[in-house]
Design a protein around this motif. Structure first.
Motif, short mmCIF file in Angstrom:
data_model
loop_
_atom_site.label_atom_id
_atom_site.label_comp_id
_atom_site.label_asym_id
_atom_site.label_seq_id
_atom_site.Cartn_x
_atom_site.Cartn_y
_atom_site.Cartn_z
N SER A 153 0.72 -1.18 0.08
CA SER A 153 -0.25 0.24 -0.04
C SER A 153 0.84 1.09 0.01
O SER A 153 1.97 1.43 0.59
N VAL A 154 0.48 2.17 -0.57
CA VAL A 154 1.23 3.52 -0.68
C VAL A 154 0.13 4.61 -0.70
O VAL A 154 -0.96 4.39 -1.01
N ALA A 155 0.46 5.82 -0.08
CA ALA A 155 -0.41 6.76 0.32
C ALA A 155 0.28 8.32 0.45
O ALA A 155 1.26 8.34 0.78
N PHE A 156 -0.10 9.38 -0.32
CA PHE A 156 0.45 10.48 -0.31
C PHE A 156 -0.11 11.30 0.77
O PHE A 156 -1.30 11.17 0.96
N LEU A 168 5.32 10.37 1.06
CA LEU A 168 4.68 9.40 0.66
C LEU A 168 4.93 8.13 1.80
O LEU A 168 5.93 8.04 2.37
N ALA A 169 3.95 7.56 2.17
CA ALA A 169 4.09 6.48 3.06
C ALA A 169 3.63 5.04 2.36
O ALA A 169 3.07 4.96 1.42
N SER A 170 4.58 4.19 2.89
CA SER A 170 4.24 2.47 2.26
C SER A 170 4.22 1.78 3.27
O SER A 170 4.99 1.68 4.18
N GLY A 171 3.21 0.85 2.95
CA GLY A 171 3.17 -0.41 3.99
C GLY A 171 3.66 -1.54 3.06
O GLY A 171 3.36 -1.73 2.03
N SER A 172 4.19 -2.46 3.93
CA SER A 172 4.76 -3.62 3.62
C SER A 172 4.55 -5.17 4.05
O SER A 172 3.98 -5.08 5.12
N ARG A 173 4.78 -6.13 3.59
CA ARG A 173 4.88 -7.59 4.07
C ARG A 173 5.85 -7.64 5.02
O ARG A 173 5.86 -8.68 5.77
N ASP A 174 6.81 -6.73 5.14
CA ASP A 174 7.94 -6.90 6.16
C ASP A 174 7.56 -6.18 7.36
O ASP A 174 8.36 -6.36 8.25
N ARG A 175 6.13 -5.81 7.45
CA ARG A 175 5.63 -5.55 8.71
C ARG A 175 6.01 -4.06 9.07
O ARG A 175 5.62 -3.57 10.28
N LEU A 198 8.25 6.36 5.58
CA LEU A 198 7.96 7.74 5.18
C LEU A 198 9.28 8.12 4.15
O LEU A 198 10.18 8.00 4.71
N TRP A 199 8.71 8.56 3.09
CA TRP A 199 9.69 8.75 2.25
C TRP A 199 9.69 10.53 1.92
O TRP A 199 8.33 10.99 1.79
N ASN A 200 10.46 10.93 1.47
CA ASN A 200 10.72 12.56 1.07
C ASN A 200 10.51 12.49 -0.30
O ASN A 200 11.37 12.02 -1.17
N LEU A 201 9.31 12.89 -0.99
CA LEU A 201 9.16 12.90 -2.53
C LEU A 201 9.97 13.57 -3.24
O LEU A 201 10.31 13.51 -4.40
N THR A 205 -1.28 -3.80 5.58
CA THR A 205 -2.30 -4.11 4.39
C THR A 205 -2.56 -2.60 3.69
O THR A 205 -2.82 -2.60 2.48
N SER A 206 -2.83 -1.63 4.69
CA SER A 206 -3.23 -0.27 4.08
C SER A 206 -2.77 0.79 4.99
O SER A 206 -2.55 0.64 6.32
N VAL A 207 -2.39 1.91 4.22
CA VAL A 207 -1.89 3.06 4.93
C VAL A 207 -2.66 4.30 4.48
O VAL A 207 -3.19 4.42 3.51
N SER A 208 -2.88 5.49 5.30
CA SER A 208 -3.54 6.50 4.92
C SER A 208 -3.37 7.62 5.77
O SER A 208 -3.35 7.53 7.03
N PHE A 209 -3.01 8.88 5.23
CA PHE A 209 -2.92 10.00 6.20
C PHE A 209 -4.16 10.64 6.40
O PHE A 209 -5.20 10.55 5.50
#
Length: 685
Positions: A617-620, A627-634, A638-641, A658-662
């Motif tokens: 999952s990714v969300a701005f 940008l936030a990203s969620g992963s199977r690595d648990r 958070l990334w600087n765009l 499974t899901s991320v949201s700001f």
């Protein structure tokens, strides 16, 4: 309570004394065969019947399990095959039930047009539920599981029976003695020369069943051993072989070590690797071969608890370009120092350094990076980040979350259990307090995704039942159900004006709907495999879709024609999102990276590297800077765009995110996970 035996009844529990079901009007049966009292539903058998928890009144109300076969389509091939397998399962239990770790057959009979199989009740949890509660198994525990299960497999193989469906759900740990029990012989087969030579019907569970069984319908003792290896892999890593199979077929078995949290001792590593061989000729052929490799070495090679084995693990490091020898050297030196300086924890530190350096290398190699360096965009520093709350209420994985435009309400989808029945629900939560507000019920299968309209009035949910439901978010009442897709719906997006709904499905299509009227506007075709993610640009002109066909398609939403296809993905596309300014598309795929694209030109801007498992999952953020990203690595990253740099990693979930949201104000990040929880993170810049 009296349980209705109609397999289609939605509310089968009835008060004592009732003659007819209050839900479906089916006549109620107080005792099956004047002996067995049905208590409640344990599971649904895909439309052909159910499995019930029951009592045997002839044995002082001793608990038992009743499997029901209720054929719906008389004379069809499916009905005939189901009856054949059901009878074979009864026969297998009759033959194998003498083993103390296999449930015994108590009865097999027909009543009121249905077949019933009664077997011994094993009081305990299956290993999948145990995994969800425990979150992880150690190498020692996996060895113990192998040594407990292998003799059972030897017992059934010696009697020329192949189970054909070895997986965590079919292994129960008995609470009374802790021993593992093998259940569900509905897929088992008598092993004969005829079975070896003749192609049969594919049967088993994808991901756990080997290639020869799924492709050719052939089953051998080595086929069960593959299932055992896949089960051990699942328990060790938390990664579902079924999900991996859906994404990439059998590709995961060649790099299974990359999913490990920490390396295994060489002996167990060797055993699991050989159990998971795709080619049956390279796999173990018998239980005795596995025991020979596992038992003697296990007693000699296992280090004392808390001590490292001192051997470098076989897990392969990600590829690093040869043009950076200094960087490669630095990684190797770091690994050496960490190995001898930190003992068992060295591997985790090594992976952090490795992924961090790889991320930096990717940034320097990425297109457009020079402009970022010359422009010197400001770094983003998050002052204080804290885990504010953990919401618990779903009985199983939280599959999706959404936040209302006013930032007050969280919506989540998952499963709940009511009176022994599993219901597929949507929950509403107060973001500020974490209190559950309401539970919505209506879907008949998994609710894969939820989304809230930008005006905050409408909630939309999509499900494995092939439908989309529209809800009034204020009254929490269902407005309508949209039908038209012929397979599961996994993707939803709503335009900024709250007038257009887009849905993506496993039928390989995208549908565009009028959200207010529920009218289907058009269907977009072009993807060759499941459509699992869709995103709409803020001006409602552009639609992006990601598919398991390894492509991203860009469409003109208003006219419904394709603009271009982005094919720079080597693996299945898991998620897509469009930035608030409509200029950048973010996508993630099975290779653990995130790609940023110029939405107008389709050119790749850069690749973000850092996760060590699939990005789900990714969300701005609302300002488009993070940008936030969620992963199977648990983890959540958070990334600087502007620069592509990793700002922060949030660790706290114990299973796949499974899901991320700001939240709209950017002060909160909400995440849902397969650990059955929702987490609220406070972000202060």
């Amino acid at each position: 309570m009296i349980c209705c035996l109609n397999p289609d009844c939605l509310n089968p529990l009835n008060s004592n004394g009732k003659k007819f079901c209050q839900s479906c009007s089916t006549p109620l049966v107080s005792l099956l065969r004047n002996r067995f009292r049905v208590i409640r539903v344990l599971s649904d058998e895909g439309g052909f019947g159910r499995t019930y928890l029951s009592e045997d009144v002839d044995k002082l109300n001793e608990r038992c399990v009743i499997k029901q076969l209720a054929p719906k389509f008389q004379g069809t091939w499916s009905q005939k095959k189901a009856m054949e397998l059901f009878a074979e399962e009864a026969q297998r239990l009759q033959e194998l039930g003498e083993h103390p770790q296999i449930p015994a057959l108590l009865a097999y009979f027909e009543q009121d047009g249905c077949l019933y199989l009664v077997q011994q009740f094993i009081n305990g949890e299956n290993l999948l539920k145990e995994l969800q509660q425990r979150k992880a198994y150690s190498a020692r525990e996996i060895e113990s599981i192998l040594l407990d299960l292998l003799p059972i497999l030897k017992f059934i193989h010696d009697r020329k029976v192949i189970h054909r469906d070895i997986k965590p759900e079919n292994i129960i740990r008995n609470k009374s003695d802790g021993r593992l029990n093998l259940i569900d012989f509905g897929s088992s087969k008598q092993f004969t020369a005829k079975v070896q030579q003749k192609n049969g019907t594919s049967i088993g569970s994808h991901g756990y069943s080997p290639l020869e069984q799924i492709r050719d319908g052939k089953a051998f003792p080595a086929s069960d051993l593959f299932g055992l290896g896949a089960t051990c892999f699942h328990l060790l890593t938390g990664s579902s072989p079924f999900e991996l199979w859906m994404e990439s077929g059998y590709a995961w078995v060649s790099n299974w070590r990359e999913y490990l949290r920490s390396p295994l001792n060489p002996e167990l590593d060797f055993v699991i690797d050989k159990l998971l061989k795709k080619d049956i000729q390279e796999r173990y052929q018998s239980v005795d071969e596995v025991l020979r490799d596992l038992t003697p070495k296990q007693l000699l090679a296992l280090p004392p608890a808390g001590k490292s084995s001192g051997k470098i693990p076989p897990t392969k490091a990600p590829y690093l370009a040869k043009s950076y020898p200094l960087l490669r050297t630095l990684i190797l030196v770091s690994a050496f120092i960490l190995l001898f300086g930190f003992g068992e924890s060295w591997y985790k530190h090594f992976r952090r350094i490795q992924t961090s350096l790889s991320s930096r290398l990717s940034q320097y190699n990425s297109p457009g990076n020079n402009d970022a360096v010359l422009g010197q965009p400001p770094k983003i520093t998050l002052g204080k980040v804290s885990l504010a709350n953990t919401l618990q209420g779903h009985e199983n994985s939280v599959l999706s979350i959404a936040i209302s435009p006013d930032g007050k309400t969280i919506v989540s989808s998952g499963d709940d259990v009511y009176d022994g029945l599993r219901l597929h629900t949507i929950k509403l939560w107060n973001l500020a307090t974490g209190k559950e507000i309401s539970t919505l019920k209506g879907h008949s299968d998994l609710v894969n995704v939820v989304v809230i309209s930008p005006d905050g009035k409408i909630l939309v949910s999509a499900s494995d039942d092939n439908t989309i439901k529209i809800w009034n978010l204020t009254t929490r009442k269902q407005i309508r159900t949209l039908t038209g897709h012929s397979d599961s719906v996994h993707a939803l997006a709503i335009s900024a004006d709250s007038e257009t709904l887009v849905t993506g499905s496993d039928d390989n299509t995208i549908k565009i709907w009028n959200l207010k009227t529920g009218e289907e506007i058009r269907t977009l075709t072009g993807h060759r495999f499941w459509v699992r993610s869709v995103a709409i640009s803020p001006n409602a002109v552009i639609l992006a879709s990601g598919s398991f066909d390894k492509t991203i398609k860009i469409w003109n939403l208003t006219k419904g024609y394709p603009i271009r296809t982005l094919e720079g993905n080597s693996q299945t596309v898991t998620t897509v999102a469009i930035s608030p300014d409509g200029k950048t598309l973010a996508s993630a795929n099975r290779n653990r990276t995130i790609k940023l694209w110029n939405l107008a030109t389709g050119k790749e801007i850069r690749t973000l590297v850092g996760h060590v498992n699939t990005v789900t999952s990714v969300a701005f953020s609302a300002d488009g800077k993070i940008l936030a990203s969620g992963s199977r690595d648990r983890t959540i990253k958070l990334w600087n765009l502007a620069t592509g740099e990793e700002i922060l990693t949030l660790a706290g979930h114990t299973n796949t995110v499974t899901s991320v949201s700001f939240s709209p104000d950017g002060q909160n990040l909400v995440s849902g996970s397969e650990d059955n929880t929702i987490k609220i993170w406070r972000l202060f810049q």
